[in-house]
Design an enzyme around this catalytic site. Sequence first.
Site, PDB file in Angstrom:
ATOM      1  CG  HIS A 193     -34.403  83.371  79.290  1.00  0.00           C
ATOM      2  ND1 HIS A 193     -35.170  83.701  78.253  1.00  0.00           N
ATOM      3  CD2 HIS A 193     -33.696  84.371  79.952  1.00  0.00           C
ATOM      4  CE1 HIS A 193     -34.891  84.838  77.809  1.00  0.00           C
ATOM      5  NE2 HIS A 193     -33.874  85.587  78.762  1.00  0.00           N
ATOM      6  CD  GLU A 214     -36.654  81.063  76.665  1.00  0.00           C
ATOM      7  OE1 GLU A 214     -37.162  81.487  77.879  1.00  0.00           O
ATOM      8  OE2 GLU A 214     -35.878  81.918  76.219  1.00  0.00           O
ATOM      9  CD  GLU A 237     -31.603  65.216  54.728  1.00  0.00           C
ATOM     10  OE1 GLU A 237     -32.199  64.940  55.766  1.00  0.00           O
ATOM     11  OE2 GLU A 237     -30.901  64.136  54.360  1.00  0.00           O
ATOM     12  CB  CYS A 266     -27.957  58.646  58.505  1.00  0.00           C
ATOM     13  SG  CYS A 266     -29.359  57.481  57.963  1.00  0.00           S
ATOM     14  CE  LYS A 275     -28.439  63.681  56.551  1.00  0.00           C
ATOM     15  NZ  LYS A 275     -29.703  62.763  56.272  1.00  0.00           N
ATOM     16  CB  CYS A 305     -27.562  54.239  58.258  1.00  0.00           C
ATOM     17  SG  CYS A 305     -27.126  55.474  59.438  1.00  0.00           S
ATOM     18  CE1 TYR A 358     -36.964  62.661  56.494  1.00  0.00           C
ATOM     19  CE2 TYR A 358     -38.885  62.042  55.092  1.00  0.00           C
ATOM     20  CZ  TYR A 358     -38.283  62.252  56.119  1.00  0.00           C
ATOM     21  OH  TYR A 358     -39.249  62.005  57.351  1.00  0.00           O
TER      22      TYR A 358
END
Length: 460
Positions: free
Chosen positions: A438, A443, A184, A48, A51, A43, A180
């Site tokens: 908003h 939303e 990516e 992660c 990346k 990681c 993945y």
Amino acid sequence: MPQYDYDLFVIGAGSGGVRAARLAAKAGAKVAVAEQVQVGGTCVLRGCVPKKLLVYASEYSQAFRDAKGFGWTVDWARFDWPTLREAVQAEVNRLSGLYIKNLNAAGVGIIEDRAVLVDAHTLRLERQGKLVTAERILIATGGHTYRPVDTPGQELGITSTDAFLLNALPSSIVIAGGGYIALEFATIFSGLGVDTTVVYRGERVLRGFDHDIRAHVQAELQRTGVNIICGSVIDEVAPLPDGRKLITLSNSMRLEADQLMWAVGREPNTRGLGLEAAGVRLTERGAVVVDAHSRTSVPSIWAVGDVTDRINLTPVAIREAVAFAETEFMRRPMAFDHADVASAVFCRPPVGVVGLTEEQAREKCKVRIFRTSFRPMKNIIAGNEQKTLMKLVVNAESDRMLGVHIAGPEAPELVQMAAIAVKAGLTKAQWDATCAVHPTAAEELVLMGEPIAHDPEGPA
Ligand code: NDP
């Protein structure tokens, strides 16, 4: 009572191993962690973290284009790969240093060596040529990128591990795989200006994800210039005289590219670890078999993280490690619940998902599907055609929210919040009772009033 050198010996200083070691040491145990490469694991060092930094870098090209619609002139933009590469490496080394600092502060011994099991309580430190014993052993060795070893010329390609350290950015790249890592890196390379082609064996990328997300991501990547070739694999790779590669596909197509990257999955790091000698059972894929408490077939040995091939995500490895440490060292027996784990793919647009896909839900119950697709406000003035897709999968009888699937800007951030509601078992009515914020894209998640009629394109 046998006396051991350590109460806990952890093999592998990645996310799972480090967390378990620190917690056990803080609870008063004598703990060592062995790491053969660098503290931090996949990681932090080659997954992660680097990346995501590359993804950030790749997003600027679109941001510069978008800025024009808002009045900016940015025609001076130039990109320098070595600057980015060095900055990313400096950051991962900083994080590795923090991991070391935290281990030291917790009183964990760090052993820079490869540890191999000899029996249920004994390990051999290969570089030091020394045996050590431990009452409990935790295998947290993670995984490594897989290469199709039978494909002629496969060694001419790189993997994600190599991609972070490239001397120069290629002008063109072919990426094998549709999961993945493939998407990516397709996002990263194309965003940095590299002519990018994805070769995927299936009909549509991101197998296992909801069909609407798959279709949306594939279409958006193609719209933004990524060439995606489906229904094909790479049969052969050969060097060209100018240093590029000639890549022959199973559909007889031939591609020429500066670089080839394999992103065809990862494998657990179990080979040569002495697991069989110690009696630890493995799956056919070479993953360590564990129970809900991460205990292996040997009562003194546990395993967490990618080496167990359950859900191969950093936060899952950490939760498995926490559950192990709580159970074994803090007298609070617990197991991590692997249901409703949210995940994100940092492609273009990014994806955030939690819970069941429409396909999975339809196998269990009657469902109501809510879906909306829109151009985010920012994209309109920017002249950016990218659309956001949001989809809710609801149990038609209980009204419980079963799945949330988002592809669009900030989807990974949004889905973290949605995951709380899905995990808590909230109903669609409770989502709808929540007032909107908003103006946001989020939303829309509480404003989807009408379920869609049966979708002939969707699953039966
Ligand atoms: P994935 O399993 O996601 O994707 C592997 C891809 O390679 C799939 O498209 C698969 O096809 C294809 N493939 C597998 N074998 C072959 C083959 N022999 N020939 C051609 N194609 C093949 O693996 P990744 O390596 O992308 O990532 C590994 C894991 O790491 C992920 O599953 C995820 O758990 C984790 N990860 C998480 C990230 C995140 O959280 N953002 C980022 C990166 C990795 P098919 O679909 O047909 O099986």
